[in-house]
Structures are given as structure tokens and as C-alpha cells.
Motif scaffolding. Structure first.
Motif, short mmCIF file in Angstrom:
data_model
loop_
_atom_site.label_atom_id
_atom_site.label_comp_id
_atom_site.label_asym_id
_atom_site.label_seq_id
_atom_site.Cartn_x
_atom_site.Cartn_y
_atom_site.Cartn_z
N LEU A 1 2.35 5.32 9.43
CA LEU A 1 1.00 5.41 8.88
C LEU A 1 0.76 4.26 7.89
O LEU A 1 1.59 3.99 7.03
CB LEU A 1 0.80 6.75 8.17
N ASP A 2 -0.37 3.60 8.04
CA ASP A 2 -0.77 2.54 7.12
C ASP A 2 -2.30 2.51 7.11
O ASP A 2 -2.93 1.89 7.96
CB ASP A 2 -0.22 1.19 7.56
N ARG A 3 -2.88 3.21 6.17
CA ARG A 3 -4.32 3.37 6.12
C ARG A 3 -5.06 2.04 6.06
O ARG A 3 -6.08 1.85 6.72
CB ARG A 3 -4.70 4.23 4.92
N TRP A 4 -4.55 1.10 5.29
CA TRP A 4 -5.25 -0.17 5.11
C TRP A 4 -5.26 -0.97 6.40
O TRP A 4 -6.26 -1.61 6.74
CB TRP A 4 -4.60 -0.95 3.96
N GLU A 5 -4.16 -0.94 7.13
CA GLU A 5 -4.13 -1.60 8.43
C GLU A 5 -5.08 -0.92 9.41
O GLU A 5 -5.84 -1.57 10.12
CB GLU A 5 -2.69 -1.59 8.99
N VAL A 6 -5.02 0.40 9.46
CA VAL A 6 -5.86 1.15 10.39
C VAL A 6 -7.34 0.91 10.11
O VAL A 6 -8.15 0.74 11.03
CB VAL A 6 -5.53 2.66 10.30
N HIS A 7 -7.69 0.83 8.85
CA HIS A 7 -9.09 0.66 8.48
C HIS A 7 -9.56 -0.79 8.58
O HIS A 7 -10.68 -1.11 8.18
CB HIS A 7 -9.35 1.20 7.08
N SER A 8 -8.72 -1.65 9.14
CA SER A 8 -9.14 -3.02 9.42
C SER A 8 -9.58 -3.18 10.87
O SER A 8 -10.07 -4.24 11.26
CB SER A 8 -7.97 -3.99 9.14
#
Length: 261
Positions: A31-38
Motif C-alpha cells: 500500500l502506498d497512498r501517494w503513489e496510488v493517488h498519482s
């Protein structure tokens, strides 16, 4: 693009992004929210399931679509839990998801054979419906799952009526699902946790199972949530995440299994 063998795990995310002006395919097995939200489109793989989810990371602000415009960790955790269960358990089951966002949880259950009502704020319904159609779950096919989309806002004047209208002829759902529906929004009005739990209770019969994931963002919100579910429900227990893929054994998200009986 096919994934290499090093990425063949029980959980992975695949998406495109631009780095220094060049297109890049990114793979994650954690899980990596910042990557996913890019990313504007994500391929989510959970065990033998694969789904494509469109999202709107540029519209996360409250004055646009809001936080429901992207996938969050809580939705992935709840989706992984559903996907980890025996497939036959959900074939033909009736479910309602509250605050579905981009729809990942509903899509997973639909792919497993469930009949799901995915609900969201009116402004998010077009994005949610796009994802249902993209994954081929908008059509009712015999012996297959499908997902219907409806606008719903708990705490609104007609929120309770709209929710109960989803219980066809008084037939309550087998499952009520919700991922990350209780939090403090620093940009706009926060969801009403008391009204959320009240609505959950109204949708549950003695046989309904309520599955809720909740990220630990605010101890105040978490305390209110626990207080309210203990008042409204007889069985309230946390699900152990240890049986999920190792990278999803996180300590900032709780998964709750709740029922009236």
C-alpha cells in the motif's frame, strides 16, 4: 502489459504515471497512498480477481468530487478480505455498499457473484457507474454478479428513505459494506458518524452481516464509531488481518465484523 513473475502475488496494483516527461508503468505489491493517488487508472489484482478502476486524483478537493474520487487503503483492505473468502459464499448474495467511492469493494463482490447496490453522493455517481460498466458488472446475467448504482447521502432529509428503498419488499441485504466512511474532512463538512451507524442499523436484519473498514485517522472519530456500534449492535468484533497478503497486514486500518444477533 503483462506482469513479470516477480509481481505475481496475491495483491498488486499496476498503473501508469509520468516521470520527468516520460510514461512509466508502475507496479506495487504494498500500500502506498501517494503513489496510488498519482494515477488516473489502476489495475487491482487480488488473488484470482482483476479489476480496472478509474479515479480522479485532481478532483479530491471538497469543492470538486471530494475524497471519494480515489481508492483508499480501507477499500483495499475490505476488498482483499472479501476476495480471500470462498467464492461460493457470495454467489447470489444481496449487498448494499455505503460510500462506495470509485467502487472497488462493490466491484470485487460483484465479480464474486454478489448482487450489489453501490451508493454514493450524487456528484460521484457518474465515476462510480463508469467503473461498474468498465468491469462488465452493469448487466444482469443469470448466475453472475452485478452492481447497481444509486445516489445516497446519510443524514440528508431523504437519506434514510432512499436507503430503505433498496431493501426490496422488506427483504434486507445479506451484507452491508462500508470502507472509510468515518473521518474528519479538513476542507469541508465531515461525514456524520452517528447518522452513519444509525443508517447501518436500519439496513440490517437479524441475518445481515455488516463489514466496515476504518482507517485510524482520528481517535475521536474512532471512539464515536465504537460507542455507537456497541449501542446499536449485539456482536462487534475486529477481524484479524493476518490471513490477508502480508503487505496488507497494516496497523493503521481496522476491519470490523458487526451484526444484530
Amino acid at each position: 502489459m503483462c506482469m513479470g513473475s516477480e509481481f505475481m502475488t496475491d495483491f498488486s496494483l499496476e498503473f501508469e504515471r509520468w516521470t520527468d516527461g516520460e510514461r512509466e508503468i508502475k507496479y506495487l505489491t504494498h500500500l502506498d497512498r501517494w503513489e496510488v493517488h498519482s494515477a488516473e487508472s489502476i489495475v487491482v489484482r487480488l488473488y484470482d480477481l482483476q479489476l480496472t478502476v478509474e479515479q480522479k486524483p485532481r478532483d479530491l478537493s471538497h469543492d470538486k468530487l471530494g475524497v471519494g474520487a480515489c481508492v483508499w487503503d480501507g477499500a483495499i483492505i475490505l476488498s482483499a478480505y472479501l476476495a480471500s473468502q470462498p467464492r461460493h459464499r457470495y454467489i447470489g448474495c444481496k449487498a448494499i455498499e455505503l460510500g462506495a467511492g470509485v467502487g472497488l469493494v462493490s466491484l470485487v463482490l460483484g465479480k464474486m457473484g454478489g448482487h450489489v447496490h453501490a451508493t454514493e453522493l450524487e456528484k460521484l455517481v457518474p465515476l462510480l457507474r463508469t467503473n461498474v460498466e468498465k468491469n462488465g458488472l452493469d448487466r444482469v446475467v443469470p448466475e453472475k454478479g452485478h452492481v447497481d448504482v444509486s445516489p445516497l447521502e446519510w443524514g440528508s432529509a431523504d437519506g434514510m428513505k432512499r436507503a430503505l428503498d433498496l431493501c426490496d419488499d422488506g427483504y434486507y441485504p445479506d451484507l452491508v459494506l462500508a470502507a472509510d466512511c468515518c473521518y474528519i474532512d479538513n476542507e469541508g463538512p465531515s461525514p456524520n458518524t452517528v447518522e452513519f451507524v444509525r443508517l447501518c442499523r436500519a439496513l440490517c436484519s437479524e441475518k445481515t452481516r455488516l463489514l466496515i473498514s476504518l482507517e485510524r485517522r482520528s481517535s475521536e472519530v474512532r471512539d464515536i464509531f465504537i460507542e455507537q456500534v456497541l449501542k446499536q449492535f449485539k456482536t462487534v468484533k475486529r477481524i484479524n488481518l493476518s490471513k490477508l497478503p502480508k503487505s496488507l497486514n497494516i496497523d493503521h486500518c481496522d476491519l470490523w465484523d458487526i451484526s444484530v444477533s
